[in-house]
Design a protein around this motif. Structure first.
Motif, PDB file in Angstrom:
ATOM      1  N   ARG A  13       0.836  -1.209   0.000  1.00  0.00           N
ATOM      2  CA  ARG A  13       0.000   0.000   0.000  1.00  0.00           C
ATOM      3  C   ARG A  13       0.869   1.257   0.000  1.00  0.00           C
ATOM      4  NH1 ARG A  13      -2.965  -3.982   1.829  1.00  0.00           N
ATOM      5  NH2 ARG A  13      -5.207  -3.958   1.474  1.00  0.00           N
ATOM      6  N   ALA A  48       2.260   1.745  -3.510  1.00  0.00           N
ATOM      7  CA  ALA A  48       1.232   2.267  -4.420  1.00  0.00           C
ATOM      8  C   ALA A  48       0.983   3.748  -4.151  1.00  0.00           C
ATOM      9  CB  ALA A  48      -0.060   1.468  -4.272  1.00  0.00           C
ATOM     10  N   ARG A 107       3.566   6.173  -5.638  1.00  0.00           N
ATOM     11  CA  ARG A 107       3.501   6.384  -7.087  1.00  0.00           C
ATOM     12  C   ARG A 107       2.458   7.443  -7.483  1.00  0.00           C
ATOM     13  NH1 ARG A 107       4.381   0.726  -6.759  1.00  0.00           N
ATOM     14  NH2 ARG A 107       2.170   0.246  -6.961  1.00  0.00           N
ATOM     15  N   ARG A 138      -8.093   7.844  -3.940  1.00  0.00           N
ATOM     16  CA  ARG A 138      -7.545   6.650  -3.286  1.00  0.00           C
ATOM     17  C   ARG A 138      -7.208   6.859  -1.814  1.00  0.00           C
ATOM     18  NH1 ARG A 138      -3.675   3.425  -7.493  1.00  0.00           N
ATOM     19  NH2 ARG A 138      -5.226   3.172  -9.139  1.00  0.00           N
ATOM     20  N   TYR A 176      -6.947   4.070   1.282  1.00  0.00           N
ATOM     21  CA  TYR A 176      -5.601   3.797   1.790  1.00  0.00           C
ATOM     22  C   TYR A 176      -5.578   3.913   3.309  1.00  0.00           C
ATOM     23  CZ  TYR A 176      -0.730   4.439   3.063  1.00  0.00           C
ATOM     24  OH  TYR A 176       0.484   4.321   3.679  1.00  0.00           O
TER      25      TYR A 176
END
Length: 159
Positions: free
Chosen positions: A111, A114, A117, A128, A132
């Motif tokens: 996580r 990700a 990025r 997101r 998260y």
């Protein structure tokens, strides 16, 4: 069983798992809540900065050192199988290795990668970010409880 090197290994196990439990507990109880209260762009940027800062010797030596110690305690216990506390020692090691170290590798780190990025100010990051925070924190609760339970198991091995 609680003499000499076994005693020292177990006390170090209590200290390591306890310190890691404290770090994870802090994140679960107030750090993530504070980050979630920020606008997504700021929360994403702050969490990325925290994740970068965490991978430094101060934390990693405790986190990884405790994993090595837990593995050593498990191996020594399996080889010597002491008359007392073998179950507590193996349980403490399993809790930390699976519940703290394993969950970190399987759930939290992916996580974090990700999140790193994403461009903090992007629409995708804003979309997101809530998931998260929710998912990362849930897995962090597991790490906190597993680390604390490992510390208790090691303390019980000393009793």
């Amino acid at each position: 069983m609680t003499d000499g090197p076994y005693f020292v290994l177990t006390v170090l196990g209590v200290l390591g798992t306890g310190v890691v439990a404290g770090v994870f507990c802090a994140f679960s109880t107030f750090v993530m809540r504070g980050l979630a209260a920020l606008p997504p762009a700021q929360g994403v940027a702050a969490m990325n900065a925290i994740n970068t800062a965490a991978v430094r010797p101060a934390f990693m030596s405790v986190f990884l050192g405790t994993a090595v110690l837990a593995a050593a305690i498990a191996v020594v216990t399996l080889v010597l199988w002491p008359e007392e506390a073998a179950v507590e020692l193996l349980l403490g090691s399993a809790l930390y290795l699976v519940g703290a170290f394993g969950v970190t590798a399987a759930a939290n780190v992916p996580r974090n990668e990700a999140l790193s990025r994403l461009e903090p100010g992007s629409a995708e990051a804003a979309d997101r970010w809530p998931a998260y925070v929710r998912e990362w924190t849930a897995w962090n609760h597991v790490r906190a409880v597993a680390s604390a339970a490992a510390a208790v198991a090691y303390v019980l091995a000393l009793a």
